[in-house]
Motif scaffolding. Structure first.
Motif, PDB file in Angstrom:
ATOM      1  N   GLY A 113     -50.110  79.111  48.860  1.00 35.27           N
ATOM      2  CA  GLY A 113     -51.233  79.958  48.840  1.00 35.27           C
ATOM      3  C   GLY A 113     -52.344  79.143  47.680  1.00 35.27           C
ATOM      4  N   GLU A 114     -51.508  78.639  46.931  1.00 34.64           N
ATOM      5  CA  GLU A 114     -52.402  77.855  45.687  1.00 34.64           C
ATOM      6  C   GLU A 114     -52.944  76.650  46.326  1.00 34.64           C
ATOM      7  N   TYR A 115     -52.193  75.943  47.405  1.00 33.67           N
ATOM      8  CA  TYR A 115     -52.598  74.765  47.814  1.00 33.67           C
ATOM      9  C   TYR A 115     -53.974  75.166  48.608  1.00 33.67           C
ATOM     10  N   GLU A 116     -53.900  75.896  49.650  1.00 32.36           N
ATOM     11  CA  GLU A 116     -54.938  76.425  50.232  1.00 32.36           C
ATOM     12  C   GLU A 116     -56.145  76.724  49.661  1.00 32.36           C
ATOM     13  N   LYS A 117     -56.150  77.223  48.470  1.00 31.06           N
ATOM     14  CA  LYS A 117     -57.241  77.879  47.653  1.00 31.06           C
ATOM     15  C   LYS A 117     -57.709  76.785  46.680  1.00 31.06           C
ATOM     16  N   GLY A 118     -56.974  75.743  46.288  1.00 30.62           N
ATOM     17  CA  GLY A 118     -56.987  74.728  45.654  1.00 30.62           C
ATOM     18  C   GLY A 118     -57.169  75.107  43.964  1.00 30.62           C
ATOM     19  N   THR A 119     -56.564  76.137  43.822  1.00 31.94           N
ATOM     20  CA  THR A 119     -56.477  76.813  42.478  1.00 31.94           C
ATOM     21  C   THR A 119     -55.542  76.047  41.382  1.00 31.94           C
ATOM     22  N   PHE A 120     -54.872  75.148  42.141  1.00 29.67           N
ATOM     23  CA  PHE A 120     -53.943  74.225  40.958  1.00 29.67           C
ATOM     24  C   PHE A 120     -54.915  73.097  40.164  1.00 29.67           C
ATOM     25  N   ILE A 121     -55.988  72.747  41.182  1.00 28.89           N
ATOM     26  CA  ILE A 121     -56.797  71.390  40.626  1.00 28.89           C
ATOM     27  C   ILE A 121     -57.467  71.761  39.208  1.00 28.89           C
ATOM     28  N   GLY A 132     -55.630  69.432  32.055  1.00 27.29           N
ATOM     29  CA  GLY A 132     -54.447  68.945  30.927  1.00 27.29           C
ATOM     30  C   GLY A 132     -52.970  69.709  31.245  1.00 27.29           C
ATOM     31  N   LEU A 133     -52.984  70.941  32.030  1.00 26.77           N
ATOM     32  CA  LEU A 133     -51.717  71.525  32.285  1.00 26.77           C
ATOM     33  C   LEU A 133     -50.757  70.723  33.001  1.00 26.77           C
ATOM     34  N   SER A 134     -49.495  70.341  32.638  1.00 24.15           N
ATOM     35  CA  SER A 134     -48.506  69.670  33.168  1.00 24.15           C
ATOM     36  C   SER A 134     -48.209  70.180  34.495  1.00 24.15           C
ATOM     37  N   ARG A 135     -48.028  69.634  35.465  1.00 27.46           N
ATOM     38  CA  ARG A 135     -47.367  69.980  36.776  1.00 27.46           C
ATOM     39  C   ARG A 135     -46.036  70.562  36.508  1.00 27.46           C
ATOM     40  N   ARG A 136     -45.365  69.893  35.642  1.00 30.97           N
ATOM     41  CA  ARG A 136     -43.991  70.446  35.520  1.00 30.97           C
ATOM     42  C   ARG A 136     -44.021  71.805  34.756  1.00 30.97           C
ATOM     43  N   LYS A 137     -45.126  72.125  33.981  1.00 30.92           N
ATOM     44  CA  LYS A 137     -45.022  73.565  33.414  1.00 30.92           C
ATOM     45  C   LYS A 137     -45.377  74.423  34.489  1.00 30.92           C
ATOM     46  N   ILE A 138     -46.414  74.148  35.404  1.00 31.89           N
ATOM     47  CA  ILE A 138     -46.540  74.877  36.578  1.00 31.89           C
ATOM     48  C   ILE A 138     -45.319  75.259  37.434  1.00 31.89           C
ATOM     49  N   LEU A 139     -44.556  74.278  37.753  1.00 31.93           N
ATOM     50  CA  LEU A 139     -43.492  74.448  38.503  1.00 31.93           C
ATOM     51  C   LEU A 139     -42.407  75.371  37.802  1.00 31.93           C
ATOM     52  N   ALA A 140     -42.253  75.072  36.573  1.00 27.91           N
ATOM     53  CA  ALA A 140     -41.229  75.888  35.659  1.00 27.91           C
ATOM     54  C   ALA A 140     -41.776  77.421  35.635  1.00 27.91           C
ATOM     55  N   ALA A 141     -43.080  77.727  35.425  1.00 31.33           N
ATOM     56  CA  ALA A 141     -43.597  78.915  35.274  1.00 31.33           C
ATOM     57  C   ALA A 141     -43.340  79.691  36.616  1.00 31.33           C
ATOM     58  N   LYS A 142     -43.391  79.204  37.798  1.00 30.77           N
ATOM     59  CA  LYS A 142     -43.548  79.619  39.070  1.00 30.77           C
ATOM     60  C   LYS A 142     -41.887  79.929  39.189  1.00 30.77           C
ATOM     61  N   CYS A 186     -41.200  65.949  43.860  1.00 25.74           N
ATOM     62  CA  CYS A 186     -42.116  66.241  44.971  1.00 25.74           C
ATOM     63  C   CYS A 186     -43.286  66.758  44.504  1.00 25.74           C
ATOM     64  N   PHE A 187     -43.454  67.830  43.508  1.00 22.28           N
ATOM     65  CA  PHE A 187     -44.645  68.243  43.171  1.00 22.28           C
ATOM     66  C   PHE A 187     -45.177  67.576  42.385  1.00 22.28           C
ATOM     67  N   ASP A 188     -44.816  66.421  41.516  1.00 25.45           N
ATOM     68  CA  ASP A 188     -45.320  65.446  40.717  1.00 25.45           C
ATOM     69  C   ASP A 188     -46.263  64.526  41.637  1.00 25.45           C
ATOM     70  N   ARG A 189     -45.465  64.201  42.809  1.00 25.32           N
ATOM     71  CA  ARG A 189     -46.512  63.406  43.758  1.00 25.32           C
ATOM     72  C   ARG A 189     -47.189  64.095  44.821  1.00 25.32           C
ATOM     73  N   LYS A 190     -47.304  65.388  44.744  1.00 20.90           N
ATOM     74  CA  LYS A 190     -47.939  66.296  45.697  1.00 20.90           C
ATOM     75  C   LYS A 190     -49.554  66.188  45.291  1.00 20.90           C
ATOM     76  N   GLN A 191     -50.245  65.756  46.673  1.00 21.28           N
ATOM     77  CA  GLN A 191     -51.666  65.661  46.531  1.00 21.28           C
ATOM     78  C   GLN A 191     -52.288  67.229  46.558  1.00 21.28           C
ATOM     79  N   LEU A 192     -52.685  67.413  45.336  1.00 19.40           N
ATOM     80  CA  LEU A 192     -53.408  68.765  45.286  1.00 19.40           C
ATOM     81  C   LEU A 192     -54.746  69.136  45.835  1.00 19.40           C
ATOM     82  N   VAL A 194     -56.638  73.744  36.708  1.00 16.80           N
ATOM     83  CA  VAL A 194     -55.957  74.069  35.564  1.00 16.80           C
ATOM     84  C   VAL A 194     -55.292  72.321  35.627  1.00 16.80           C
ATOM     85  N   VAL A 195     -55.096  71.486  36.321  1.00 15.26           N
ATOM     86  CA  VAL A 195     -54.199  70.277  36.307  1.00 15.26           C
ATOM     87  C   VAL A 195     -55.269  69.172  35.505  1.00 15.26           C
ATOM     88  N   THR A 196     -56.283  69.220  36.028  1.00 17.62           N
ATOM     89  CA  THR A 196     -57.474  68.469  35.360  1.00 17.62           C
ATOM     90  C   THR A 196     -57.741  68.913  34.047  1.00 17.62           C
TER      91      THR A 196
END
Length: 253
Positions: A92-100, A106-116, A247-253, A102-104
């Motif tokens: 759902g986040e990929y479709e809405k583009g809501t990760f972009i 400076g939030l680490s992708r690994r922290k996003i993954l860890a939180a979820k 995979c999440f580190d290499r995922k195109q958001l 927070v990542v831009t």
């Protein structure tokens, strides 16, 4: 990460996911002892119809074990509902583009993954504990839970199986494009492991063994029989999380 955890919790609350799961696991928790308690009454109601058919219904007595049998029959369905409700957590986040954003910022992708992941594992633990606690409380009130052997060990095994399934869910969510792909991947692997469990030499090492908690309650098996499958499940959860990070580190958001 704390901010993202708060954001995740607000999303769970506002989208109704938390309320849906709370209702589902509460209903299952109440339904287990309720079905056991109502069984003699249902048999008595049906006795006249059975007599007309030439069948004799004997008197039925129930105890806490009947309720726990219902628990272990119903908890797989509750886990399936949990996976269905949470399958869109990432996609759902990929479709809405809501990760972009927070990542831009400076939030680490690994922290996003860890939180979820933390929220998913936490919710499963809370919901499963609620269902188990309600069933345990009613069983203790109406009957006596001492009839069931290794009660908490059996519950821990089923909980660990759920943790493994959620690990698969997170792993597939890290690279899948839609929730249907997540469900197909998670369900396919779980079904494959279940089918492999039909081979006696493999059964004791596979996570599917953990769903046989009823055998522990009936003292057909001992806790030691589940150690191999518990260790395997723990290693697979760790592997799933490692794969999810890559995979999440290499995922195109």
């Amino acid at each position: 990460m704390r901010a993202f955890l708060k954001k995740e919790w607000l999303e769970w609350s506002r989208t109704g996911r938390f309320l849906v799961l709370l209702l589902v696991f509460t209903v299952f928790g109440i339904m287990n002892p309720a079905l056991a308690k109502l069984t003699p009454w249902l048999v008595e109601i049906m006795s006249e119809s059975l007599t007309d058919m030439g069948l004799v219904a004997s008197e039925v007595t129930v105890d806490a074990m009947d309720s726990w049998v219902q628990f272990y029959k119903n908890i797989p369905m509750a886990l399936i509902i949990f996976v269905l409700v949470c399958s869109g957590s990432f996609t759902g986040e990929y479709e809405k583009g809501t990760f972009i954003p927070v990542v831009t910022k400076g939030l680490s992708r690994r922290k996003i993954l860890a939180a979820k992941a933390l929220l998913l594992y936490g919710m499963w633990t809370v919901m499963y504990g609620l269902c188990f606690g309600i069933t345990y409380g009613y069983n203790e009130y109406f009957w006596d839970n001492s009839i069931a052997g290794h009660l908490f060990a059996a519950a821990a095994c089923t909980w660990l199986f759920g943790v493994w399934v959620i690990g698969l869910l997170i792993c597939f969510s890290a690279f899948a494009k839609s929730s249907s792909q997540v469900l197909l991947g998670t369900g396919g692997v779980a079904m494959g492991v279940y089918l492999l469990g039909m081979f006696p030499k493999l059964a004791s090492f596979l996570p599917a063994k953990l769903m046989e908690g009823l055998a522990l309650l009936q003292q057909v098996c001992e806790v030691e029989d589940y150690i191999a499958s518990a260790v395997t499940s723990g290693l697979l959860v760790f592997l799933c999380m490692c794969m999810a990070v890559v995979c999440f580190d290499r995922k195109q958001l």
